[in-house]
Motif scaffolding. Structure first.
Motif, mmCIF file in Angstrom:
data_model
loop_
_atom_site.group_PDB
_atom_site.id
_atom_site.type_symbol
_atom_site.label_atom_id
_atom_site.label_comp_id
_atom_site.label_asym_id
_atom_site.label_seq_id
_atom_site.Cartn_x
_atom_site.Cartn_y
_atom_site.Cartn_z
ATOM 1 N N THR A 76 0.753 -1.433 -0.057
ATOM 2 C CA THR A 76 -0.601 -0.080 0.372
ATOM 3 C C THR A 76 0.689 1.265 -0.015
ATOM 4 O O THR A 76 0.633 2.376 -0.879
ATOM 5 C CB THR A 76 -0.618 0.109 1.044
ATOM 6 N N TYR A 77 2.202 1.482 0.646
ATOM 7 C CA TYR A 77 2.431 2.433 0.651
ATOM 8 C C TYR A 77 3.926 2.734 -0.531
ATOM 9 O O TYR A 77 3.548 3.349 -1.342
ATOM 10 C CB TYR A 77 3.756 2.621 2.365
ATOM 11 N N LEU A 78 4.410 1.426 -1.042
ATOM 12 C CA LEU A 78 4.652 1.401 -2.676
ATOM 13 C C LEU A 78 4.237 2.212 -3.476
ATOM 14 O O LEU A 78 4.100 2.875 -4.685
ATOM 15 C CB LEU A 78 5.245 0.722 -2.891
ATOM 16 N N GLY A 79 1.975 1.991 -3.670
ATOM 17 C CA GLY A 79 1.288 1.859 -5.201
ATOM 18 C C GLY A 79 1.410 3.347 -4.577
ATOM 19 O O GLY A 79 1.195 4.030 -5.359
ATOM 20 N N GLY A 80 0.692 3.884 -3.365
ATOM 21 C CA GLY A 80 0.479 5.066 -3.166
ATOM 22 C C GLY A 80 1.877 6.010 -3.563
ATOM 23 O O GLY A 80 1.953 7.173 -4.232
ATOM 24 N N ARG A 81 3.084 5.715 -2.739
ATOM 25 C CA ARG A 81 4.360 7.040 -3.424
ATOM 26 C C ARG A 81 4.426 6.737 -4.937
ATOM 27 O O ARG A 81 5.291 7.892 -5.337
ATOM 28 C CB ARG A 81 5.033 5.664 -2.545
ATOM 29 N N PHE A 82 4.697 5.245 -5.680
ATOM 30 C CA PHE A 82 5.018 5.265 -6.457
ATOM 31 C C PHE A 82 3.953 5.693 -7.656
ATOM 32 O O PHE A 82 3.878 5.718 -8.778
ATOM 33 C CB PHE A 82 5.779 4.027 -6.899
ATOM 34 N N ASN A 83 2.531 6.032 -7.641
ATOM 35 C CA ASN A 83 1.291 5.438 -7.791
ATOM 36 C C ASN A 83 0.910 4.752 -9.081
ATOM 37 O O ASN A 83 0.775 4.823 -10.308
ATOM 38 C CB ASN A 83 1.060 7.564 -8.587
ATOM 39 N N LYS A 109 -0.610 -4.883 -8.539
ATOM 40 C CA LYS A 109 0.368 -4.813 -9.399
ATOM 41 C C LYS A 109 1.456 -5.741 -8.688
ATOM 42 O O LYS A 109 2.670 -6.297 -9.168
ATOM 43 C CB LYS A 109 0.814 -3.840 -10.244
ATOM 44 N N ILE A 110 1.867 -4.870 -7.279
ATOM 45 C CA ILE A 110 3.203 -4.598 -6.764
ATOM 46 C C ILE A 110 2.899 -6.166 -6.324
ATOM 47 O O ILE A 110 4.207 -6.466 -5.254
ATOM 48 C CB ILE A 110 2.959 -3.918 -5.645
ATOM 49 N N ARG A 111 1.794 -6.043 -5.571
ATOM 50 C CA ARG A 111 1.683 -7.710 -5.286
ATOM 51 C C ARG A 111 1.659 -9.312 -5.332
ATOM 52 O O ARG A 111 2.800 -9.933 -5.479
ATOM 53 C CB ARG A 111 0.304 -8.020 -4.056
ATOM 54 N N LEU A 112 1.574 -9.212 -7.082
ATOM 55 C CA LEU A 112 2.104 -9.537 -8.045
ATOM 56 C C LEU A 112 3.828 -9.769 -8.268
ATOM 57 O O LEU A 112 4.397 -11.193 -8.222
ATOM 58 C CB LEU A 112 1.446 -9.230 -9.548
ATOM 59 N N PHE A 113 4.226 -8.790 -8.429
ATOM 60 C CA PHE A 113 5.183 -8.394 -8.537
ATOM 61 C C PHE A 113 6.699 -9.430 -7.069
ATOM 62 O O PHE A 113 7.183 -10.140 -7.381
ATOM 63 C CB PHE A 113 6.063 -7.136 -8.215
ATOM 64 N N PHE A 114 5.965 -9.015 -5.975
ATOM 65 C CA PHE A 114 6.771 -9.643 -4.904
ATOM 66 C C PHE A 114 6.179 -11.213 -5.112
ATOM 67 O O PHE A 114 7.084 -12.444 -4.923
ATOM 68 C CB PHE A 114 6.008 -9.308 -3.089
ATOM 69 N N ILE A 115 5.312 -11.837 -5.532
ATOM 70 C CA ILE A 115 4.336 -13.092 -5.560
ATOM 71 C C ILE A 115 5.602 -14.131 -6.402
ATOM 72 O O ILE A 115 6.212 -15.195 -6.159
ATOM 73 C CB ILE A 115 3.006 -13.341 -5.840
ATOM 74 N N TYR A 116 5.732 -12.847 -7.685
ATOM 75 C CA TYR A 116 6.001 -13.495 -8.787
ATOM 76 C C TYR A 116 7.841 -14.264 -8.370
ATOM 77 O O TYR A 116 8.548 -14.388 -8.999
ATOM 78 C CB TYR A 116 6.527 -13.486 -10.306
ATOM 79 N N SER A 117 8.627 -12.479 -8.242
ATOM 80 C CA SER A 117 9.716 -12.874 -7.932
ATOM 81 C C SER A 117 10.487 -13.351 -6.862
ATOM 82 O O SER A 117 11.218 -13.151 -7.105
ATOM 83 C CB SER A 117 9.832 -10.921 -7.733
ATOM 84 N N SER A 118 9.254 -13.884 -5.610
ATOM 85 C CA SER A 118 10.058 -14.667 -4.696
ATOM 86 C C SER A 118 10.255 -15.572 -5.764
ATOM 87 O O SER A 118 11.271 -17.253 -5.192
ATOM 88 C CB SER A 118 8.835 -14.655 -4.237
#
Length: 73
Positions: free
Chosen positions: A18-25, A30-39
């Motif tokens: 949530t913080y990263l999404g708000g910070r980088f708009n 998409k950010i959650r999926l990035f963390f899941i796939y990159s993990s």
């Protein structure tokens, strides 16, 4: 049912996405999926970043609360 599960994780997670999404708009999903796939690809290293960022955000919020208490007095 799915909305209840998402709400549960929103309340009990660190709030990093949530913080990263708000910070980088960027969309939070998409950010959650990035963390899941990159993990899966990086053998869990993004999870280390996620927990580290969560701890930093918690400390930051704690300091803000303490600072606001001091300035209110």
């Amino acid at each position: 049912m799915m909305q209840r599960i998402l709400t549960f994780f929103e309340r009990h997670s660190f709030g990093v996405c949530t913080y990263l999404g708000g910070r980088f708009n960027i969309s939070i999903n998409k950010i959650r999926l990035f963390f899941i796939y990159s993990s899966f690809l990086a053998v869990g290293m993004p999870l280390v970043f996620y927990f580290f960022a969560g701890i930093v955000l918690d400390i930051r919020n704690y300091v803000k609360r303490i600072h606001s208490r001091i300035t209110d007095q």
